[in-house]
Design an enzyme around this catalytic site. Structure first.
Site, PDB file in Angstrom:
ATOM      1  N   LYS A   1      -8.804  -7.393  -0.082  1.00 17.48           N
ATOM      2  CA  LYS A   1      -8.869  -8.152   1.174  1.00 17.48           C
ATOM      3  C   LYS A   1      -9.602  -9.468   0.996  1.00 17.48           C
ATOM      4  O   LYS A   1      -9.259 -10.457   1.652  1.00 17.48           O
ATOM      5  CB  LYS A   1      -9.532  -7.318   2.275  1.00 17.48           C
ATOM      6  CG  LYS A   1      -8.592  -6.272   2.862  1.00 17.48           C
ATOM      7  CD  LYS A   1      -9.025  -5.844   4.245  1.00 17.48           C
ATOM      8  CE  LYS A   1      -8.065  -4.796   4.817  1.00 17.48           C
ATOM      9  NZ  LYS A   1      -8.588  -4.157   6.025  1.00 17.48           N
TER      10      LYS A   1
ATOM     11  N   LYS B   1       2.619  -0.756  -1.855  1.00 17.92           N
ATOM     12  CA  LYS B   1       2.765   0.189  -0.737  1.00 17.92           C
ATOM     13  C   LYS B   1       3.358  -0.496   0.498  1.00 17.92           C
ATOM     14  O   LYS B   1       3.165  -1.694   0.706  1.00 17.92           O
ATOM     15  CB  LYS B   1       1.440   0.889  -0.427  1.00 17.92           C
ATOM     16  CG  LYS B   1       0.515   0.165   0.513  1.00 17.92           C
ATOM     17  CD  LYS B   1      -0.537   1.107   1.106  1.00 17.92           C
ATOM     18  CE  LYS B   1      -1.282   0.371   2.206  1.00 17.92           C
ATOM     19  NZ  LYS B   1      -2.180   1.155   3.000  1.00 17.92           N
TER      20      LYS B   1
ATOM     21  N   LYS C   1       1.774  -2.527   6.989  1.00 19.00           N
ATOM     22  CA  LYS C   1       2.073  -3.109   8.288  1.00 19.00           C
ATOM     23  C   LYS C   1       1.672  -4.575   8.341  1.00 19.00           C
ATOM     24  O   LYS C   1       2.025  -5.273   9.268  1.00 19.00           O
ATOM     25  CB  LYS C   1       1.436  -2.311   9.428  1.00 19.00           C
ATOM     26  CG  LYS C   1      -0.013  -1.949   9.328  1.00 19.00           C
ATOM     27  CD  LYS C   1      -0.306  -0.963  10.469  1.00 19.00           C
ATOM     28  CE  LYS C   1      -1.456  -0.032  10.265  1.00 19.00           C
ATOM     29  NZ  LYS C   1      -2.774  -0.588  10.369  1.00 19.00           N
TER      30      LYS C   1
HETATM   31  P1  AMP Z   1      -3.649   1.318   7.504  1.00 16.49           P
HETATM   32  O1  AMP Z   1      -2.256   0.937   7.806  1.00 16.49           O
HETATM   33  O2  AMP Z   1      -4.102   0.724   6.196  1.00 16.49           O
HETATM   34  O3  AMP Z   1      -4.620   1.140   8.611  1.00 16.49           O
HETATM   35  O4  AMP Z   1      -3.591   2.882   7.232  1.00 16.49           O
HETATM   36  C1  AMP Z   1      -3.566   3.865   8.226  1.00 16.49           C
HETATM   37  C2  AMP Z   1      -3.287   5.213   7.599  1.00 16.49           C
HETATM   38  O5  AMP Z   1      -1.943   5.272   7.105  1.00 16.49           O
HETATM   39  C3  AMP Z   1      -4.170   5.527   6.395  1.00 16.49           C
HETATM   40  O6  AMP Z   1      -4.424   6.900   6.361  1.00 16.49           O
HETATM   41  C4  AMP Z   1      -3.331   5.103   5.231  1.00 16.49           C
HETATM   42  O7  AMP Z   1      -3.687   5.739   4.052  1.00 16.49           O
HETATM   43  C5  AMP Z   1      -1.928   5.508   5.706  1.00 16.49           C
HETATM   44  N1  AMP Z   1      -0.921   4.641   5.113  1.00 16.49           N
HETATM   45  C6  AMP Z   1      -0.807   3.300   5.266  1.00 16.49           C
HETATM   46  N2  AMP Z   1       0.254   2.816   4.598  1.00 16.49           N
HETATM   47  C7  AMP Z   1       0.815   3.880   3.970  1.00 16.49           C
HETATM   48  C8  AMP Z   1       1.944   4.024   3.101  1.00 16.49           C
HETATM   49  N3  AMP Z   1       2.710   2.996   2.743  1.00 16.49           N
HETATM   50  N4  AMP Z   1       2.244   5.260   2.675  1.00 16.49           N
HETATM   51  C9  AMP Z   1       1.502   6.301   3.034  1.00 16.49           C
HETATM   52  N5  AMP Z   1       0.428   6.240   3.841  1.00 16.49           N
HETATM   53  C10 AMP Z   1       0.074   5.044   4.311  1.00 16.49           C
END
Ligand code: AMP
Ligand code: TRP
Length: 333
Positions: free
Chosen positions: A114, A196, A199
């Site tokens: 980040k 990965k 969003k």
């Molecule tokens: P974030 O989008 O980084 O706030 O992540 C929210 C939750 O979703 C966390 O538990 C992440 O580990 C999970 N997560 C985010 N992106 C992925 C992805 N591409 N595949 C699997 N889990 C994800």
């Protein structure tokens, strides 16, 4: 009767909930709601570690909560709330800051990523982000933290901070374990399958939003980057196909082995159509429920009000214990 175990997880209200969030996180949460005492927080305080537009942030927080419910999280069975509504999070984070070392924080890969991405705003909050996350988890004497693999390092530092505190003051915190699903733990970008699905990806072709309509979903999957080898199987250089197999497996429950067998000798076009259809079918009921919740402002408010009240009650028990242990004078009654 044995006490139910406690589950805590948080999600940042940034961007839009993706298929990655759903398959890697929220879908698993739904499966846990009967067996455990679960708390799910929209972690708005974490999201201001990068600049946010205030009006959009406010809107997104509510959308995320509606999305949780649309994905099947029942507010009667789970505690759902906004992190900023329970001030114990910030209070415990401060204390834990004093039990966390600069060295360990500077090893966090999310911080490194980040700060490279937002080099004009490497603020202290970004650096101490894992401490606030540790506070989130430890306040509720959490047993399990369901997250995607990318968050494993943050759970490890949470365990380290908790053990350090316990070593000094006795058993104050439960030491939490990560809970990582076997399939779908890491859904990759459709355009760059070695990264990965995120969003915050500026290219919307890389991710599927739970808000995308079926045409958009089909289009994105048909356009997903694969390879020229032509076989539907796992292996070196097959990240794109492997990702689509993972998506199919997580959305339908079919095993990877069975998918490989069934698609042996068949083409990518046919395979992609099936993946697209599976994703559309999986998200159809979610979208329908979301449209209902987002219209019902009074109900949604009642959910997050009750959630914050229930969470506060638990959180302050832990915080009071911590304040006492570190030597703060108890409040006069
Ligand atoms: P974030 O989008 O980084 O706030 O992540 C929210 C939750 O979703 C966390 O538990 C992440 O580990 C999970 N997560 C985010 N992106 C992925 C992805 N591409 N595949 C699997 N889990 C994800
Ligand atoms: N850091 C997590 C993420 O980026 C979100 C989060 C904040 C979280 N606090 C948490 C996840 C506590 C699990 C438990 O995905």
């Amino acid at each position: 009767m044995e006490e139910k175990k406690v589950i805590f997880s948080g999600i940042q209200p940034s961007g839009t909930i993706t298929l990655g969030n759903y398959l890697g996180a929220v879908k698993n949460w739904v499966e846990l709601q009967d067996e455990y005492n679960c708390l799910y927080s929209v972690v708005d305080m974490h999201s201001i570690t990068v600049r946010q537009n205030p009006a959009e942030l406010r809107k997104r927080c509510v959308e995320f909560l509606c999305m949780f419910m649309a994905c099947g999280l029942d507010p009667e069975k789970n505690i759902m709330y906004f992190q900023s509504h329970v001030s114990a999070h910030a209070e415990l984070a401060w204390v834990l800051n004093c039990y966390t070392y600069m060295g360990e924080l500077s090893r966090m890969t999310q911080f490194k990523d980040k700060s490279a991405k937002h080099s004009d705003n490497i603020n202290a909050g970004l650096f101490t982000y894992p401490v606030l996350m540790a506070a989130d988890i430890l306040l509720y004497q959490t047993d399990l933290v369901p997250v995607g693999v990318d968050q494993k390092q943050h759970i490890e530092i949470t365990r380290d901070i908790a053990s350090r505190f316990n070593a000094l003051y006795g058993d104050v915190f439960k030491i939490p374990e990560p809970y990582i699903p076997k399939v779908g733990a890491k859904i990759m970008s459709l355009t760059e399958p070695t990264k990965k699905m995120s969003k915050s990806d500026p290219n919307p072709k890389g991710f599927i939003s739970l808000m995308d309509d079926s045409t958009a979903i089909a289009k994105k999957i048909k356009g997903a980057v694969t390879d020229s080898d032509g076989r539907i199987c796992r292996g070196e250089g097959k990240e794109g196909i492997e990702n689509l197999m993972n998506i199919l497996s997580s959305t339908t429950g079919e095993s990877i082995e069975s998918i490989e067998e069934r698609f042996a000798g068949r083409g990518y076009g046919e395979f992609k159509s099936e993946v697209a259809e599976a994703v559309v079918e999986c998200l159809r009921p979610v979208k329908a429920r979301y449209d209902e919740y987002i219209k019902d402002k009074a109900y949604v408010e009642s959910v997050y009000k009750k959630g914050a009240e229930q969470a506060s009650r638990i959180a302050y028990k832990t915080l009071n214990k911590v304040y006492k242990k570190v030597g703060f004078v108890p409040r006069a009654r």
